[in-house]
Design an enzyme around this catalytic site. Structure first.
Site, mmCIF file in Angstrom:
data_model
loop_
_atom_site.group_PDB
_atom_site.id
_atom_site.type_symbol
_atom_site.label_atom_id
_atom_site.label_comp_id
_atom_site.label_asym_id
_atom_site.label_seq_id
_atom_site.Cartn_x
_atom_site.Cartn_y
_atom_site.Cartn_z
ATOM 1 N N TYR A 85 -63.437 21.660 40.178
ATOM 2 C CA TYR A 85 -62.307 22.203 39.430
ATOM 3 C C TYR A 85 -61.674 23.353 40.201
ATOM 4 O O TYR A 85 -60.448 23.434 40.332
ATOM 5 C CB TYR A 85 -62.764 22.672 38.047
ATOM 6 N N ASP B 143 -60.520 10.107 34.141
ATOM 7 C CA ASP B 143 -60.785 11.532 34.341
ATOM 8 C C ASP B 143 -60.524 11.889 35.813
ATOM 9 O O ASP B 143 -59.458 11.533 36.348
ATOM 10 C CB ASP B 143 -62.225 11.859 33.910
ATOM 11 N N HIS C 212 -62.021 9.304 25.571
ATOM 12 C CA HIS C 212 -61.850 9.687 26.968
ATOM 13 C C HIS C 212 -62.751 8.900 27.915
ATOM 14 O O HIS C 212 -62.362 8.576 29.027
ATOM 15 C CB HIS C 212 -62.137 11.184 27.105
#
Length: 494
Positions: A391, A239, A448
């Site tokens: 982000y 990630d 993930h």
């Protein structure tokens, strides 16, 4: 006719993708593309606000022991908030299709209130040595675990390895790996583990000014490794951890012995990328040239279905890349809201089919205690907003982030691709970006959060890569020695 329509549809989708890809950065601030040397310049994210032209203060280089110790008052407050939880009505027969099933959220609440024991897990978290040290004004939390080197365990090579987590995970994802990591393998390879919390995550201090992005995290972690005496090391992550590891390998290749990442960051941006995709779509058997060409084709196509799936699963990213503080205001106030927001990702990103289950398949791969401990790390640290801002910081200069993820990787590298990750990429789409891709592993299990879900698989993959890395380094040494001998021979002849 059908084939023609499919081709036309695919070309239109590619055109739409190109348009969106180049328009998306316009939603954010425009910045000039920076060179790699610029990214190495020190910055300051500490609480003290610097005046114009003020020199960046010197960090304390002290490395201090650290232990998690949540107060009873905070735990009592959590209990009271959980008791006052409010729930939405769940639509019949929708499972996790609309998001977290509120009926199952009541189950989570009751377990959290009546069965979960934070002190037990806090003790486990504290069972490995933790430290903090100041870097660019922030107290960075990290684990530092040395390998077991007894007389019965013959260690030939110790690799320092930097493990980097992502969102909505934490350092906790890797704690299950530590007992496996610290035992030397049959080849005498052992690891010295450095496992930090990204600033603004876990128990690292949150940045106090804008600008903390992937290159900043990469720079700070290289400083951390050097402070601990490691000029060269292996770097691994999933990630955001994979993105930071990739950035470290690109910006600081002189400090990286090898890169091992979970998943990939293929983003078509050049004519060659789109040509590869078109060839793969129209002539998959010829393009992939392998017996499993159909499986490779299905990683990317049908393009429309994959595009729709990514749109559905990345709505959170657009919110956090634009207005993260708005949603964080609700999450920091409601533990059950935070649990729903974070745990829904552990359902959807572990396996897409889990959306069709009433419990989201959450306890199929993880225990409820493991899931809630990860949520507790976000709750007790108060870092949920800072973790989401990461982000926005990376989208503020999307061109830079994109170029970093698409730069040529010169260090020896390894990629492990989980079977059920939210995005999978054929090796043929990636290999041109890696100058020395020693290993590409397609796992037949896992999603993930692979290190959290299947720690043995990740550790074994790193061990296999380490063996290949030693062979690669030996081969390079022999080649350099041969070149030196040839040069010396020519010099003697002259």
């Amino acid at each position: 006719m059908g084939c023609c329509c499919k081709t036309t549809t695919f070309i239109l989708l590619i055109a739409a993708g190109i348009g969106l890809y180049h328009f998306y950065p316009c939603l954010f601030k425009c910045h000039d593309k920076l060179n790699l040397e610029t990214l190495k310049v020190d910055d300051w994210f500490g609480h003290e606000k610097l005046k114009a032209n003020q020199r960046i203060p010197k960090d304390s280089v002290d490395v201090k022991p650290f232990r998690v110790n949540v107060s009873d008052a905070d735990l009592n407050d959590l209990q009271e908030r959980l008791k006052r939880s409010r729930f939405i009505d769940h639509l019949q027969d929708t499972n996790f299709e609309y998001g977290f099933n509120s009926d199952y959220l009541r189950v989570v609440q009751q377990y959290w209130l009546n069965s979960y024991q934070w002190r037990k897990h806090e003790k486990m978290i504290n069972s490995y040595p933790q430290f903090i040290t100041q870097i660019e004004g922030l107290n960075v939390h990290f684990y530092h675990i040395k390998p077991k080197t007894t007389t019965t365990n013959k260690v030939k090579t110790i690799f320092p390895i930097l493990l980097v987590h992502g969102w909505p995970g934490s350092f906790y994802e890797y704690l299950k790996s530590i007992p496996i990591f610290t035992e030397p393998d049959s080849n005498g390879i052992a690891y010295e583990i450095i496992l930090p919390s990204i600033p603004g995550y876990g128990y690292s201090e949150r940045p106090h000014k804008p600008g903390f992005n992937i290159p900043a995290a990469a720079r700070m972690f290289v400083k951390l490794m050097k402070r601990l005496g490691h000029e060269k090391f292996i770097v691994h992550g999933g990630d955001w951890g994979a993105a930071i590891s990739l950035a470290i390998s690109t910006i600081y290749p002189e400090n990286v012995r090898g890169l091992n990442q979970v998943g990939s960051f293929f983003q078509p941006s050049t004519f060659c990328d789109y040509r590869r995709m078109l060839m793969a779509y129209l002539m998959p058997k010829y393009y992939f040239g392998t017996d499993d060409w159909q499986r490779q084709w299905e990683k990317t196509f049908p393009f429309g279905e994959k595009f729709k799936y990514m749109l559905r699963e990345t709505g959170y990213m657009h919110i956090q890349a634009t207005k993260p503080d708005t949603v964080a205001a609700g999450l920091v106030d409601s533990p059950i809201g935070m649990a729903a927001y974070l745990l829904e990702k552990f359902s959807a990103w572990t396996h897409s089919d889990y959306m069709q289950r009433s419990d989201g398949g959450l306890v199929n791969k993880f225990t409820m205690d493991e899931l809630l401990t990860n949520v507790m790390i976000y709750w007790t640290s108060g870092n949920i907003a800072a973790s989401q801002r990461f982000y926005l910081e990376n989208m503020q200069n999307y061109q830079l982030t994109r170029s970093l993820m698409q730069s040529k990787v010169k260090v020896p590298a390894s990629i492990i691709e989980p079977a059920h990750d939210i995005m999978r990429t054929p090796k043929k789409f990636l290999e041109h970006l890696y100058e020395n891709l020693l290993q590409f592993t397609e796992s037949n299990v896992g999603g993930h959060f692979l290190a959290f879900e299947e720690p043995k698989i990740v550790v074994e993959n790193i061990r296999q890569f380490s063996k290949l890395l030693l062979d690669f380094e030996e081969q390079k040494r022999q080649e350099e020695q041969k070149q030196q001998q040839e040069q010396q021979k020519k010099h003697d002849e002259v």
